[in-house]
Design an enzyme around this catalytic site. Sequence first.
Site, PDB file in Angstrom:
ATOM      1  N   LYS A 106      40.901  56.378  56.670  1.00  0.00           N
ATOM      2  CA  LYS A 106      41.079  55.121  55.935  1.00  0.00           C
ATOM      3  C   LYS A 106      39.943  54.194  56.305  1.00  0.00           C
ATOM      4  O   LYS A 106      39.406  54.272  57.412  1.00  0.00           O
ATOM      5  CB  LYS A 106      42.400  54.453  56.324  1.00  0.00           C
ATOM      6  CG  LYS A 106      42.879  53.471  55.284  1.00  0.00           C
ATOM      7  CD  LYS A 106      43.485  54.230  54.120  1.00  0.00           C
ATOM      8  CE  LYS A 106      44.251  53.374  53.166  1.00  0.00           C
ATOM      9  NZ  LYS A 106      45.158  54.210  52.366  1.00  0.00           N
TER      10      LYS A 106
HETATM   11  N1  GLU Z   1      44.468  54.934  48.735  1.00  0.00           N
HETATM   12  C1  GLU Z   1      45.306  55.978  48.244  1.00  0.00           C
HETATM   13  C2  GLU Z   1      46.373  56.335  49.259  1.00  0.00           C
HETATM   14  O1  GLU Z   1      46.726  55.546  50.108  1.00  0.00           O
HETATM   15  C3  GLU Z   1      44.500  57.182  47.738  1.00  0.00           C
HETATM   16  C4  GLU Z   1      43.622  57.836  48.741  1.00  0.00           C
HETATM   17  C5  GLU Z   1      42.692  58.904  48.163  1.00  0.00           C
HETATM   18  O2  GLU Z   1      42.790  59.205  46.983  1.00  0.00           O
HETATM   19  O3  GLU Z   1      41.877  59.392  48.937  1.00  0.00           O
HETATM   20  O4  GLU Z   1      46.943  57.391  49.199  1.00  0.00           O
END
Ligand code: GLU
Length: 416
Positions: A106
Amino acid sequence: MAEHGSIFEAMLQEFDGAARLLKLEPGIWKILTHPKRQIIVSCPVQMDNGDIEVFTGYRVQYNITLGPAKGGIRYHPDVSLDEVTALAAWMTWKCAVAHIPFGGAKGGIVCDPTRMSKRELEALTRRYVAEIIDAIGPEKDVPAPDVNTNDQIMAWVMDTYSMHVGHTSTAVVTGKPLELGGSLGRREATGRGVMIVTREAARHLGFDIKGAAIAIQGFGNVGSVSADLLARLGAKIVAVTDWKGGTYNAQGLDLGRLLDHAREHATVDGFPGGEPLTNEQLFALEVDVLIPAALENQITMDNAPAVRAKVVTEGANGPTTPDAHKLLHERGIFVIPDILANSGGVTTSYFEWVQDRYGYFWEEDEVNTRLEKKMCEAFDDVLQTSLKYKVDLRTSAYIVAISRVGTVTKMRGMYA
Ligand code: GLU
């Protein structure tokens, strides 16, 4: 958020409960409860008024055992290393539950994007990408959108990375515009996944999704698409709240008009087709399904006793504190945990990454059919595991994830 303590600690509490039931080996337990890499960068940006501001950015690669690190980037004033680390861990478990070959990561930047111009956001994004450039790449770490980031920001990520490596690299980021190697269906994918698991839960619990009353907190990408797709199944979206206010209509809100209102005013507040409503009132509504689709720590011991929904579908990451979750479960409320409920986004990110690497793009129907299959399989894996271990769905989702990542960790063995 501080009054609810560390978000990473909350993740660890969830993890420990499942690891105990699995009788996880102590060594694997230690590995899986430590982030692999935490990067902190300072990003200087010249603002429109000529001043230089320095923004703090993070990228945490929690675990890369199953494949490249994967996870979004969020822009928010409350971003912290603790939050980003917890979110990166949740991405690890989410990718494992979704059964896609990715680890978890993240990113986040401490900023208030609502007070920044487009030029300032572009400069900040490009500088952040330049600062973490050595850590990302199609086989290393693949960012995506998250809270307050969108396809335009992903286009800048793709371009900045491509400029640095000297060739166009589409697979370095997902959630891009279609013209740049994005996938059909990606924008709607998280909301579509929320719709699918909610529909499957209704089927399992024996109530009809057609006519079911649904309340949603958050009307961003996840909340608005979930609302729209559930309404298409015949559900009644009776209440929606967002950052500014909320709206309630017991007969069901007119979704088409609500979407227009939200586009025009950037909020559902003041919608003429409903009565004003607060978050507190929303959580206490007698509905079939409650969907928290905003931020962490929204259902707490303060409001969990008032929740009267049959099903809580966690569209957001970490919306329910561990204590509140325990209470909901004890009260017989069926909670579909975040790492299952909102995994449609990253699953379709995986499809986008595959298409980019093939250089061959699928029709929207193919994307949606594959997503439907993956979500139903993940729902079923988690449901069956919960019946086998006689535990709530969150614990069983962790059991599924920890078994998958733990098995591969063991098979790969220890280096050095
Ligand atoms: N931000 C989204 C999540 O929390 C998608 C993450 C992604 O597609 O890599 O799952």
